[in-house]
Design a protein around this motif. Structure first.
Motif, PDB file in Angstrom:
ATOM      1  N   GLU A 360       1.478   3.539   3.146  1.00 19.53           N
ATOM      2  CA  GLU A 360       1.475   2.073   3.269  1.00 19.53           C
ATOM      3  C   GLU A 360       0.127   1.568   3.781  1.00 19.53           C
ATOM      4  O   GLU A 360      -0.400   0.562   3.311  1.00 19.53           O
ATOM      5  CB  GLU A 360       2.595   1.618   4.211  1.00 19.53           C
ATOM      6  N   LYS A 361      -0.423   2.307   4.742  1.00 28.29           N
ATOM      7  CA  LYS A 361      -1.709   1.868   5.302  1.00 28.29           C
ATOM      8  C   LYS A 361      -2.820   1.944   4.268  1.00 28.29           C
ATOM      9  O   LYS A 361      -3.652   1.032   4.148  1.00 28.29           O
ATOM     10  CB  LYS A 361      -2.061   2.722   6.516  1.00 28.29           C
ATOM     11  N   ALA A 364      -2.481  -0.755   1.834  1.00 29.94           N
ATOM     12  CA  ALA A 364      -2.938  -2.016   2.437  1.00 29.94           C
ATOM     13  C   ALA A 364      -4.457  -2.114   2.388  1.00 29.94           C
ATOM     14  O   ALA A 364      -5.030  -3.180   2.126  1.00 29.94           O
ATOM     15  CB  ALA A 364      -2.448  -2.119   3.881  1.00 29.94           C
ATOM     16  N   SER A 368      -6.337  -4.995   0.373  1.00 29.40           N
ATOM     17  CA  SER A 368      -7.269  -5.841   1.130  1.00 29.40           C
ATOM     18  C   SER A 368      -8.673  -5.788   0.538  1.00 29.40           C
ATOM     19  O   SER A 368      -9.380  -6.791   0.472  1.00 29.40           O
ATOM     20  CB  SER A 368      -7.307  -5.392   2.597  1.00 29.40           C
ATOM     21  N   GLN A 413       2.270  -7.532  -0.702  1.00 32.63           N
ATOM     22  CA  GLN A 413       2.534  -8.669   0.179  1.00 32.63           C
ATOM     23  C   GLN A 413       3.812  -9.395  -0.220  1.00 32.63           C
ATOM     24  O   GLN A 413       4.543  -9.896   0.642  1.00 32.63           O
ATOM     25  CB  GLN A 413       1.337  -9.627   0.155  1.00 32.63           C
ATOM     26  N   LEU A 594      -0.930  -8.379   5.886  1.00 32.08           N
ATOM     27  CA  LEU A 594      -1.885  -7.322   6.174  1.00 32.08           C
ATOM     28  C   LEU A 594      -2.407  -7.426   7.599  1.00 32.08           C
ATOM     29  O   LEU A 594      -2.606  -6.407   8.276  1.00 32.08           O
ATOM     30  CB  LEU A 594      -3.045  -7.381   5.176  1.00 32.08           C
ATOM     31  N   LEU A 597       0.194  -6.077   9.800  1.00 30.07           N
ATOM     32  CA  LEU A 597       0.244  -4.629   9.673  1.00 30.07           C
ATOM     33  C   LEU A 597      -0.828  -3.963  10.532  1.00 30.07           C
ATOM     34  O   LEU A 597      -0.580  -2.968  11.226  1.00 30.07           O
ATOM     35  CB  LEU A 597       0.072  -4.237   8.202  1.00 30.07           C
TER      36      LEU A 597
END
Length: 710
Positions: A360-361, A364, A368, A413, A594, A597
């Motif tokens: 997930e990171k 992201a 981003s 998102q 984000l 997160l």
């Protein structure tokens, strides 16, 4: 409107009438003077009847010309005719009584005829009849014998020669008078034009002779130099250059007059620009040209107020500097960003990540990076627009791939916000289209990101149709907070014009401005906006997807044949990390998933429990609910820039709840914002926040600030 001939004729009659007044006074003066002289010499007041009649005639005529002095030119013509005919008749009558004076009287009568009657007659027939009438009176009626053929022949020759001479004289006199009148009118017109131009000119105009005498100047020269005409030369002599530019090369003086005197000694030149002097806050630019003015060597000096030009040049230079800065900074940002995107995707594709959290990171990070790349592209495009070098490059491309790839960038998102993302494409649209794929992707991503930002629940839908003009119509619709009527009118007006990008605290700024400019280039019309506050918005645009020379059948719009493809389902749970052993003490408030997160990951590393909120309204509700449970949040990390209710307004409302005792514990609200100006920092503390964090901040800075208030 009077013709030039009519104007000339009226002036001729007016001038002739003025001459008639002079003759009337002259004749009256001579008649009275002769009577007075006779009386003084003979001491007798006896007058012959003829003399009395002369005096009476003089008086009658002088009264007539005085009475009709201001009458129309037709009345003046009648007065002139009466004047001349009365004297002619009197002269004929007097010659019948005193034949010895007949020659003198005849000459006088013919002189009056040629001087006053002939000039008022434009018709040649009338002119000749009048001449014949007078000649008959003087040359034939008084001749007693008509038998002498030789004498008759002489009189006829005299009559003919007189008629011919008078005709020629009258013709050339009228022609010369008319030409002279035309020339005078032309001179008057040119003088009026010159006066108008010199006085209407915003420049000061001065003609200066070699002896330093002001030969001519207009009013603006006095206005610009702030002086009277008497002090004009003195004011010129005292003017100093504000920006150094001297022709004379005199190192000891910076006066404009030095260059003026120097120019008198220079060979002929067309025009020279001197320096700029400063007078009453105005920048005056001096220009000089050598001319001949009434056989004098003079300088034609123009003084121009260059204040606005200098200001504009400075502004253009500043804009150019901003454009260069935008382009260079945006270009430099792309280099490290490309590396981030490449290596992140490489890790996701080739490396086996251990946990779903790690995946997930990295996802992201990838999303981003793509969004940041889109923002950088907007900056680059905006700088190109300012520089005037923006261009479109069309080619064949896959439409469905462009739409799906744009939607995938906001997929994560949408998942976190439990939003449904729908694509509806008219099956009549060919998959292969002719457009700029990069620009179309940029437009879609900008509008989709904007829809995501303002939509808290519901769905985002992308609808693609083909209208009857073979244009691709794309609608991006959402169920977000909508746009107020006033702002919608303002935004629509700005989209239909070429003004600078509108900047809104809700985010409608550079991205929408660039997208609108791109849409105009791809489809010739701006983006259409439809919105209802609280119900959602729709951004509609049309672009050309066929080459101009392509001949294709007309397409109809088939909304029934749209294929629905649900990319994202709404059953995903909101991302949140909580310590189940005790209630979270921190609330993260940010509309960007984000950002939440990132903050959540940092707090998790230090074992700090937290809750999340996607907006100011929801944050107020959660704070009130937790307070009722008896364990309120100790710290709130508040984003300042959020739709519907921003961080500033949310903080004020939380303070009001505490002041009105609707909550028992006031949380410590920390600003977390990308705004870095001093006034932004002051606004945070003014609304009731206790601290200030800048996006992005280091984990150490975030943790130390949060722990300070736990």
């Amino acid at each position: 409107m009077e013709t030039m001939s009519e104007m000339w004729w009226k002036k001729e009659i007016s001038d002739l009438y003025k001459l008639l007044i002079f003759y009337s006074y002259t004749l009256l003066s001579i008649g009275l003077f002769s009577r007075i002289l006779y009386f003084m010499c003979n001491w007798s007041i006896e007058m012959e009847p003829l003399q009395v009649e002369v005096v009476i005639l003089h008086f009658v005529n002088i009264i007539l010309v005085k009475i009709f002095k201001n009458s129309s030119f037709k009345v003046k013509i009648l007065v002139i005719l009466f004047f001349t005919e009365s004297y002619n008749c009197f002269c004929f009558y007097a010659s019948m009584i005193k034949s010895e004076d007949s020659n003198i009287l005849a000459v006088f009568a013919i002189m009056l005829t040629t001087r006053f009657q002939l000039p008022i007659i434009k018709n040649k027939l009338y002119l000749n009849l009048l001449l014949i009438k007078n000649l008959l009176i003087w040359c034939f009626i008084r001749i007693n014998s008509f038998q002498d053929s030789q004498f008759r022949l002489m009189e006829i020759n005299f009559t003919l020669s007189t008629i011919i001479t008078c005709n020629i004289w009258h013709y050339y006199k009228m022609k010369i008078s008319f030409e002279k009148f035309n020339l005078s009118k032309e001179l008057e017109k040119n003088h009026e034009i010159l006066t108008f131009i010199t006085e209407a000119s915003r420049d000061g105009i001065i003609v200066l002779s070699e002896s330093l005498t002001i030969e001519f100047n207009n009013k603006n020269s006095l206005k610009l130099l702030d002086c009277d005409k008497i002090d004009l030369l003195s004011s010129i002599s005292q003017n100093e250059y504000f920006q150094e530019k001297k022709m004379s090369g005199n190192p000891t003086s910076n006066l404009v007059i030095d260059d003026i005197m120097y120019c008198f000694n220079v060979a002929d030149f067309t025009e020279k620009t001197l320096g700029i002097s400063l007078v009453n806050g105005r920048n005056l630019e001096w220009k000089i040209q050598k001319i001949s003015w009434y056989d004098k060597n003079c300088l034609f000096i123009t003084i121009r107020d260059a204040t606005q030009i200098i200001t504009l040049e400075n502004s253009i230079a500043s804009d150019n500097m901003k454009t260069v800065l935008l382009r260079s900074v945006s270009h430099e940002l792309r280099t490290p960003l490309n590396a981030i995107i490449y290596f992140t995707n490489d890790i996701l594709e080739k490396h086996n990540l251990q946990t779903s959290g790690e995946i997930e990171k990295f996802k992201a990070i990838s999303v981003s990076s793509q969004l940041m790349l889109s923002l950088i592209n907007d900056l680059l495009d905006f700088s190109k627009m300012l520089a005037g070098v923006f261009s479109i490059h069309k080619a064949d491309c896959q439409l469905k791939d462009i739409i799906k790839n744009a939607c995938k960038l906001i997929q994560m998102q949408c998942k976190k916000k439990k939003l449904k993302l729908i694509i509806r494409i008219d099956e009549r649209i060919p998959n292969r289209v002719y457009t700029d794929s990069l620009r179309l992707s940029q437009i879609l991503l900008s509008l989709l990101t904007n829809a995501l930002k303002f939509t808290m629940k519901g769905w985002i839908e992308v609808i693609c149709l083909l209208d009857k003009k073979n244009q691709l119509k794309i609608t991006i619709e959402d169920t977000g907070i909508g746009i107020s009527v006033d702002y919608l009118i303002k935004l629509s007006s700005e989209f239909s014009s070429s003004v600078s990008p509108p900047v809104s605290p809700q985010g409608c700024g550079l991205g929408l401005y660039v997208s609108n400019s791109l849409v105009k280039k791809l489809g010739n019309k701006p983006i259409e906006i439809r919105s209802q506050p609280g119900k959602g918005s729709a951004f509609i645009f049309k672009i050309n997807i066929f080459p101009e020379n392509t001949q294709s059948d007309e397409y109809d719009v088939f909304t029934e044949s749209l294929v629905e493809e649900n990319l994202i389902r709404s059953d995903m749970s909101q991302y949140s990390i909580r310590n189940k052993n005790f209630a979270p003490s921190v609330l993260i408030v940010d509309d960007n998933e984000l950002n939440r997160l990132v903050l959540g990951s940092i707090l998790l590393q230090y074992h700090i429990a937290f809750d999340e909120s996607g907006g100011g309204k929801d944050a107020i509700k959660k704070i009130a609910e937790r307070d009722k449970l008896g364990s309120g949040y100790r710290v709130v990390i508040m984003d300042c820039d959020m739709p519907e209710i921003d961080g500033f307004e949310a903080t004020r409302k939380i303070n009001l709840l505490f002041r009105d005792r609707e909550i028992n514990e006031m949380p410590n609200i920390i600003a977390y914002t990308a705004f870095t100006l001093d006034e932004d920092r002051a606004a945070c503390f003014e609304c009731g926040m206790v601290d200030y964090l800048i996006k992005p901040s280091t984990p150490e800075k975030i943790i130390s600030t949060v722990k300070k208030y736990l």
